[in-house]
Write a protein that holds these residues in place. Structure first.
Motif, PDB file in Angstrom:
ATOM      1  N   ALA A 180       1.067  -0.823   0.178  1.00  0.00           N
ATOM      2  CA  ALA A 180      -0.200  -0.422   0.079  1.00  0.00           C
ATOM      3  C   ALA A 180       0.943   0.920  -0.368  1.00  0.00           C
ATOM      4  O   ALA A 180       0.713   2.162  -0.757  1.00  0.00           O
ATOM      5  CB  ALA A 180      -0.614   0.179   1.442  1.00  0.00           C
ATOM      6  N   ALA A 181       2.239   1.202   0.665  1.00  0.00           N
ATOM      7  CA  ALA A 181       2.828   2.317   0.951  1.00  0.00           C
ATOM      8  C   ALA A 181       3.981   2.548  -0.743  1.00  0.00           C
ATOM      9  O   ALA A 181       4.828   3.911  -0.681  1.00  0.00           O
ATOM     10  CB  ALA A 181       3.602   2.718   2.496  1.00  0.00           C
ATOM     11  N   GLY A 182       3.702   1.900  -1.181  1.00  0.00           N
ATOM     12  CA  GLY A 182       4.465   1.782  -2.896  1.00  0.00           C
ATOM     13  C   GLY A 182       5.587   1.330  -2.584  1.00  0.00           C
ATOM     14  O   GLY A 182       6.336   1.518  -3.095  1.00  0.00           O
ATOM     15  N   ASN A 183       6.222   0.241  -2.099  1.00  0.00           N
ATOM     16  CA  ASN A 183       7.724  -0.093  -1.736  1.00  0.00           C
ATOM     17  C   ASN A 183       7.314  -1.698  -2.779  1.00  0.00           C
ATOM     18  O   ASN A 183       6.143  -2.295  -3.041  1.00  0.00           O
ATOM     19  CB  ASN A 183       8.058  -0.868  -0.433  1.00  0.00           C
ATOM     20  CG  ASN A 183       7.840   0.523   0.592  1.00  0.00           C
ATOM     21  OD1 ASN A 183       9.222   0.766   0.864  1.00  0.00           O
ATOM     22  ND2 ASN A 183       6.560   0.180   1.409  1.00  0.00           N
ATOM     23  N   THR A 184       8.920  -2.029  -2.700  1.00  0.00           N
ATOM     24  CA  THR A 184       8.742  -3.217  -3.374  1.00  0.00           C
ATOM     25  C   THR A 184       8.906  -4.336  -2.054  1.00  0.00           C
ATOM     26  O   THR A 184       9.526  -3.570  -1.511  1.00  0.00           O
ATOM     27  CB  THR A 184      10.115  -3.537  -4.851  1.00  0.00           C
ATOM     28  OG1 THR A 184      11.021  -2.863  -4.016  1.00  0.00           O
ATOM     29  CG2 THR A 184       9.662  -2.395  -5.989  1.00  0.00           C
ATOM     30  N   TYR A 221       2.225  -1.886  13.478  1.00  0.00           N
ATOM     31  CA  TYR A 221       1.332  -1.194  12.554  1.00  0.00           C
ATOM     32  C   TYR A 221       0.103  -1.974  12.998  1.00  0.00           C
ATOM     33  O   TYR A 221      -0.062  -2.066  13.939  1.00  0.00           O
ATOM     34  CB  TYR A 221       2.427  -2.945  11.819  1.00  0.00           C
ATOM     35  CG  TYR A 221       1.705  -4.105  12.193  1.00  0.00           C
ATOM     36  CD1 TYR A 221       2.510  -4.569  12.763  1.00  0.00           C
ATOM     37  CD2 TYR A 221       1.594  -5.002  11.107  1.00  0.00           C
ATOM     38  CE1 TYR A 221       2.786  -6.328  13.276  1.00  0.00           C
ATOM     39  CE2 TYR A 221       1.827  -5.917  11.388  1.00  0.00           C
ATOM     40  CZ  TYR A 221       1.970  -6.672  12.702  1.00  0.00           C
ATOM     41  OH  TYR A 221       1.912  -8.627  12.234  1.00  0.00           O
ATOM     42  N   ARG A 222      -0.751  -1.901  12.161  1.00  0.00           N
ATOM     43  CA  ARG A 222      -1.807  -2.708  11.504  1.00  0.00           C
ATOM     44  C   ARG A 222      -3.120  -1.331  11.594  1.00  0.00           C
ATOM     45  O   ARG A 222      -2.647  -0.443  12.149  1.00  0.00           O
ATOM     46  CB  ARG A 222      -2.229  -3.348  12.722  1.00  0.00           C
ATOM     47  CG  ARG A 222      -2.104  -4.751  13.280  1.00  0.00           C
ATOM     48  CD  ARG A 222      -2.596  -5.304  14.303  1.00  0.00           C
ATOM     49  NE  ARG A 222      -2.171  -6.664  13.713  1.00  0.00           N
ATOM     50  CZ  ARG A 222      -2.658  -7.614  15.158  1.00  0.00           C
ATOM     51  NH1 ARG A 222      -2.830  -7.197  15.956  1.00  0.00           N
ATOM     52  NH2 ARG A 222      -2.117  -8.699  15.040  1.00  0.00           N
ATOM     53  N   GLY A 223      -3.751  -1.861  10.791  1.00  0.00           N
ATOM     54  CA  GLY A 223      -4.825  -0.513  10.364  1.00  0.00           C
ATOM     55  C   GLY A 223      -4.158   0.648   9.706  1.00  0.00           C
ATOM     56  O   GLY A 223      -3.772   0.482   9.243  1.00  0.00           O
ATOM     57  N   ARG A 224      -4.220   1.992   9.805  1.00  0.00           N
ATOM     58  CA  ARG A 224      -3.832   2.718   9.488  1.00  0.00           C
ATOM     59  C   ARG A 224      -1.673   2.656  10.024  1.00  0.00           C
ATOM     60  O   ARG A 224      -0.997   3.203   8.631  1.00  0.00           O
ATOM     61  CB  ARG A 224      -4.287   4.321   9.721  1.00  0.00           C
ATOM     62  CG  ARG A 224      -3.296   5.570   9.888  1.00  0.00           C
ATOM     63  CD  ARG A 224      -3.705   6.299   8.425  1.00  0.00           C
ATOM     64  NE  ARG A 224      -2.760   6.799   8.259  1.00  0.00           N
ATOM     65  CZ  ARG A 224      -2.851   8.651   7.773  1.00  0.00           C
ATOM     66  NH1 ARG A 224      -4.090   8.680   8.025  1.00  0.00           N
ATOM     67  NH2 ARG A 224      -2.275   8.865   7.344  1.00  0.00           N
ATOM     68  N   SER A 225      -1.457   2.348  11.198  1.00  0.00           N
ATOM     69  CA  SER A 225      -0.111   1.978  11.194  1.00  0.00           C
ATOM     70  C   SER A 225       0.600   1.551   9.905  1.00  0.00           C
ATOM     71  O   SER A 225       1.602   1.598   9.901  1.00  0.00           O
ATOM     72  CB  SER A 225       0.143   1.562  12.554  1.00  0.00           C
ATOM     73  OG  SER A 225      -0.420   2.346  13.388  1.00  0.00           O
ATOM     74  N   SER A 226      -0.054   0.553   9.440  1.00  0.00           N
ATOM     75  CA  SER A 226       0.581  -0.242   8.585  1.00  0.00           C
ATOM     76  C   SER A 226       0.774   0.393   7.599  1.00  0.00           C
ATOM     77  O   SER A 226       1.747  -0.438   6.691  1.00  0.00           O
ATOM     78  CB  SER A 226      -0.375  -1.291   8.029  1.00  0.00           C
ATOM     79  OG  SER A 226      -0.353  -2.408   9.457  1.00  0.00           O
ATOM     80  N   PHE A 227       0.094   1.378   6.830  1.00  0.00           N
ATOM     81  CA  PHE A 227       0.733   2.729   6.026  1.00  0.00           C
ATOM     82  C   PHE A 227       1.702   3.121   6.283  1.00  0.00           C
ATOM     83  O   PHE A 227       3.150   3.438   5.568  1.00  0.00           O
ATOM     84  CB  PHE A 227      -0.571   2.548   5.685  1.00  0.00           C
ATOM     85  CG  PHE A 227       0.222   3.866   4.846  1.00  0.00           C
ATOM     86  CD1 PHE A 227       0.130   3.766   2.964  1.00  0.00           C
ATOM     87  CD2 PHE A 227       0.325   5.264   4.859  1.00  0.00           C
ATOM     88  CE1 PHE A 227       0.748   4.795   2.240  1.00  0.00           C
ATOM     89  CE2 PHE A 227       0.250   6.692   3.951  1.00  0.00           C
ATOM     90  CZ  PHE A 227       0.411   6.499   3.047  1.00  0.00           C
ATOM     91  N   ASP A 228       1.070   3.954   7.805  1.00  0.00           N
ATOM     92  CA  ASP A 228       2.568   5.051   8.142  1.00  0.00           C
ATOM     93  C   ASP A 228       3.832   4.270   8.466  1.00  0.00           C
ATOM     94  O   ASP A 228       5.025   4.920   8.321  1.00  0.00           O
ATOM     95  CB  ASP A 228       1.851   5.767   9.226  1.00  0.00           C
ATOM     96  CG  ASP A 228       1.036   6.606   9.492  1.00  0.00           C
ATOM     97  OD1 ASP A 228       0.721   6.500   7.944  1.00  0.00           O
ATOM     98  OD2 ASP A 228      -0.250   6.413  10.339  1.00  0.00           O
ATOM     99  N   VAL A 229       3.564   3.183   8.769  1.00  0.00           N
ATOM    100  CA  VAL A 229       5.652   2.713   9.209  1.00  0.00           C
ATOM    101  C   VAL A 229       6.558   2.268   7.733  1.00  0.00           C
ATOM    102  O   VAL A 229       7.318   2.097   8.312  1.00  0.00           O
ATOM    103  CB  VAL A 229       5.040   1.107  10.132  1.00  0.00           C
ATOM    104  CG1 VAL A 229       4.899  -0.079   8.921  1.00  0.00           C
ATOM    105  CG2 VAL A 229       6.301   0.755  10.817  1.00  0.00           C
ATOM    106  N   TRP A 230       5.740   2.167   6.583  1.00  0.00           N
ATOM    107  CA  TRP A 230       6.566   1.792   5.727  1.00  0.00           C
ATOM    108  C   TRP A 230       6.302   3.242   5.011  1.00  0.00           C
ATOM    109  O   TRP A 230       6.976   3.238   3.551  1.00  0.00           O
ATOM    110  CB  TRP A 230       5.093   0.910   4.766  1.00  0.00           C
ATOM    111  CG  TRP A 230       4.959  -0.602   5.190  1.00  0.00           C
ATOM    112  CD1 TRP A 230       4.503  -1.240   5.929  1.00  0.00           C
ATOM    113  CD2 TRP A 230       6.367  -1.369   5.137  1.00  0.00           C
ATOM    114  NE1 TRP A 230       5.090  -2.592   5.731  1.00  0.00           N
ATOM    115  CE2 TRP A 230       6.413  -2.411   5.685  1.00  0.00           C
ATOM    116  CE3 TRP A 230       8.090  -1.200   5.171  1.00  0.00           C
ATOM    117  CZ2 TRP A 230       7.668  -3.193   6.124  1.00  0.00           C
ATOM    118  CZ3 TRP A 230       8.599  -2.613   5.418  1.00  0.00           C
ATOM    119  CH2 TRP A 230       8.118  -3.508   5.907  1.00  0.00           C
ATOM    120  N   VAL A 231       6.421   4.115   5.731  1.00  0.00           N
ATOM    121  CA  VAL A 231       6.766   5.493   4.363  1.00  0.00           C
ATOM    122  C   VAL A 231       7.559   6.064   4.899  1.00  0.00           C
ATOM    123  O   VAL A 231       7.975   6.376   6.619  1.00  0.00           O
ATOM    124  CB  VAL A 231       5.069   6.914   3.977  1.00  0.00           C
ATOM    125  CG1 VAL A 231       4.431   5.300   3.232  1.00  0.00           C
ATOM    126  CG2 VAL A 231       4.373   6.730   5.750  1.00  0.00           C
TER     127      VAL A 231
END
Ligand SMILES: NC(=O)C1=CN([C@@H]2O[C@H](COP(=O)(O)OP(=O)(O)OC[C@H]3O[C@@H](n4cnc5c(N)ncnc54)[C@H](O)[C@@H]3O)[C@@H](O)[C@H]2O)C=CC1
Ligand SMILES: CC1=C(/C=C/C(C)=C/C=C/C(C)=C/C=C/C=C(C)/C=C/C=C(C)/C=C/C=C(\C)C(=O)O)C(C)(C)CCC1
Length: 513
Positions: A143-147, A426-436
């Motif tokens: 979701a955060a756009g990583n490979t 992580y989890r929920g919104r944090s799963s995105f935040d942790v990867w950006v």
């Protein structure tokens, strides 16, 4: 005959650097920057999980004897909901954010925060909830756009093989790779450069990961275990304590990083709590846990032997359960009254179905003991009245807390440890935040040049003007007390630190130029 499962094949060591380099190259080609691309990956992953749900159930049954209920709730169903939640919210999450708390004098630079992908990342999963704890972090990373390079736990081999099938059936092969293997393969992965590593497992391997990441200054998330206490005060409801704490230890046969490791119970309540445990056990497993389809097995022989010796070494008295079957790797939910937190059942993380109970004099003793065993466990489980719970919260630390319950994993609540139980959530919104990376971006308009010229040499005569425009006057005195400056503050600061005041200061400086 049940569902046919693929065999687990380890990735050949020589191909690992090339696979990682393909994933890195794919990131640098910016394919994953496109939010629609990410959404399509996630949607395809959803359908692949759905299409392989029976294989997931069978793999978890073969690896852990995990009951269908637990697999559908905590593995396949959990991930499906996670994907839907993420795809529904992704457009909102990726939007540039207006930078908060910016003085008006800087507002002309249009400061904002962009949520940039980190790059090429590594996820190392765990065996106990093999799908949830491997693909959960992967959903956020996509979701955060990583490979992403994914390394499932070799300790749950059937699940690892099914995960590979799911990923290969759904995800872009250049951007997302599965590497299968054990220690040598993990070490080969750790020798590569990463933009983030996400590891779920024990603290010993966690340290190896953090050390391997250090030379490249790679950030790491460590989701580790914990020697989690439950504190039961004299005001607790013994029936609720027993039913909920038993649930915390029968789910996945106690192989849950958040499950309570030991209970500190006010001595006035011990016999009632024990009685309620026995009742609850009979209700949950009328024919005993061994003959029930609703009870898991220990993952492998080495974890079985580790648990067996923990119980063998305990000086406690078994009050419920206590049977084992080595051939089946079955260990019965076992309640043991111990007389010290130094007992083998309390001092180490069991990650199994043991329920040691230590009677305590009062709440203060319980808090002191819990802080002494491990001051930063992953979870903490207080049972008592409001005042007891408030006191416990104010005198302890932990990754998370469930009051009057075993670990309650609300799927979208941030989840992670603190101190010795790990870092990053992580989890929920944090799963995105942790990867950006929250990348601050400003853009200075040309028309501001005459005002910005104050920063250029020659500096003579500019400092006082700059200070007049930018100095914030403290609203506290030398003793640390807050003071009200009133109209004086307004005059000295030309309006203080407010946004409107910034405009005033900027105007004054501009006029004096
Ligand atoms: N916080 C959480 O969400 C979870 C924490 N845990 C913790 O993990 C522990 C047990 O799980 P295990 O699977 O036995 O985990 P583990 O800590 O042994 O980790 C296994 C993974 O690490 C790799 N590994 C092992 N030794 C290595 C080495 N020397 N160099 C490089 N890689 C190495 C393995 O290939 C595998 O991928 C328990 O302490 C438990 O608390 C387990 C699951 C979830
Ligand atoms: C049903 C109705 C209602 C609502 C009912 C509610 C709120 C039910 C709640 C049930 C729960 C909390 C069930 C939980 C099951 C969890 C399972 C089986 C396992 C989860 C395992 C996890 C997450 C494992 C994590 C492991 C980790 C992190 C690790 O080891 O590292 C209403 C709303 C009251 C209305 C009526 C109907």
């Amino acid at each position: 005959m049940g569902v046919q499962l693929p065999d687990l094949q380890f990735t050949s060591l020589e191909t690992i650097p090339e696979r990682v380099s393909t994933a890195r190259k794919a990131f640098l080609e910016h394919k994953t920057r496109d939010v629609e691309f990410r959404l399509v990956q996630l949607r395809k992953l959803y359908w692949a999980i759905k299409d392989h749900e029976e294989e997931i159930v069978e793999a978890c049954a073969q690896d852990l004897n995990k009951p269908r209920f637990e697999t559908e709730v905590a593995e396949s169903g959990w991930l499906l909901n996670d994907v839907v939640f993420t795809t529904r919210n992704l457009h909102k999450w990726v939007k540039d954010e207006k930078a908060p708390d910016i003085d008006l004098s800087f507002k002309f630079m249009n400061p904002k925060i962009r949520k940039d992908p980190l790059g090429c990342v590594l996820v190392i999963g765990a065996f106990n909830f093999p799908f949830q704890l491997t693909l959960g972090p992967v959903i956020g990373a996509i979701a955060a756009g990583n490979t992403v390079v994914i390394k499932p736990s070799e300790n749950a081999p059937r699940s690892a093989a099914v995960m590979q099938k799911i990923c290969e059936a759904s995800l872009d092969p250049a951007c997302y790779h599965i590497i299968q293997g054990g220690v040598p393969e993990t070490q080969a992965l750790l020798a590569e450069r990463w933009d983030k590593i996400f590891f779920t497992g024990g603290a010993n391997v966690g340290r190896i990961i953090a050390k391997a990441a250090a030379p490249h200054l790679t950030p790491v998330v460590l989701e580790l275990g914990g020697i989690n206490p439950a504190i039961v005060t004299k005001n607790a409801d013994p029936r609720l304590v027993a039913r909920r704490m038993l649930w915390g230890k029968i789910m996945n046969a106690g192989q849950v990083c958040t499950s309570q490791n030991y209970l500190l119970v006010d001595k006035s309540l011990v016999s009632k709590v024990v009685e309620e445990f026995q009742k609850a056990y009979k209700e949950f497993y009328p024919k005993g846990a061994k003959d029930s389809p609703d009870y898991s097995r220990i993952i492998n022989d080495s974890h079985f032997q580790r648990l067996k010796s923990m119980l063998d070494n305990s000086k406690g008295k078994i009050l419920m359960g206590g049977t084992m079957d080595e051939k089946e790797r079955f260990i019965e939910p076992t309640l043991v009254q111990v007389d010290s937190v130094d007992d083998s059942l309390c001092s180490q993380e069991s990650f199994g179905p043991f329920i040691p109970i230590l009677p305590v004099e009062n709440l203060d003793e319980a808090i002191n003991l819990a802080n002494g065993v491990q001051s930063t466990p992953l979870g903490l489980y207080p049972f008592g009245n409001k005042a007891d719970v408030a006191k416990i919260l104010d005198s302890t630390r932990s990754g998370g807390v469930s009051c009057n319950d075993a670990a309650l994993h609300i799927p979208t609540l941030p989840f992670g440890g603190v101190g010795e139980s790990g870092y990053g959530a992580y989890r929920g919104r944090s799963s995105f935040d942790v990867w950006v990376h929250r990348r601050p971006i400003t853009s200075s308009p040309g028309w501001l040049e005459s005002i910005l010229a104050i920063r250029y040499p020659p500096y003579a005569g500019k400092l006082s003007k700059f200070k007049a425009a930018s100095t914030l006057v403290p609203d506290f005195d030398r003793t640390g007390k807050k003071v009200t400056l009133g109209w004086l503050r307004f005059i000295f600061t030309l309006g203080g630190g407010s946004a409107k005041a910034g405009a005033g200061r900027a105007a004054v400086v501009a006029a004096r130029e």
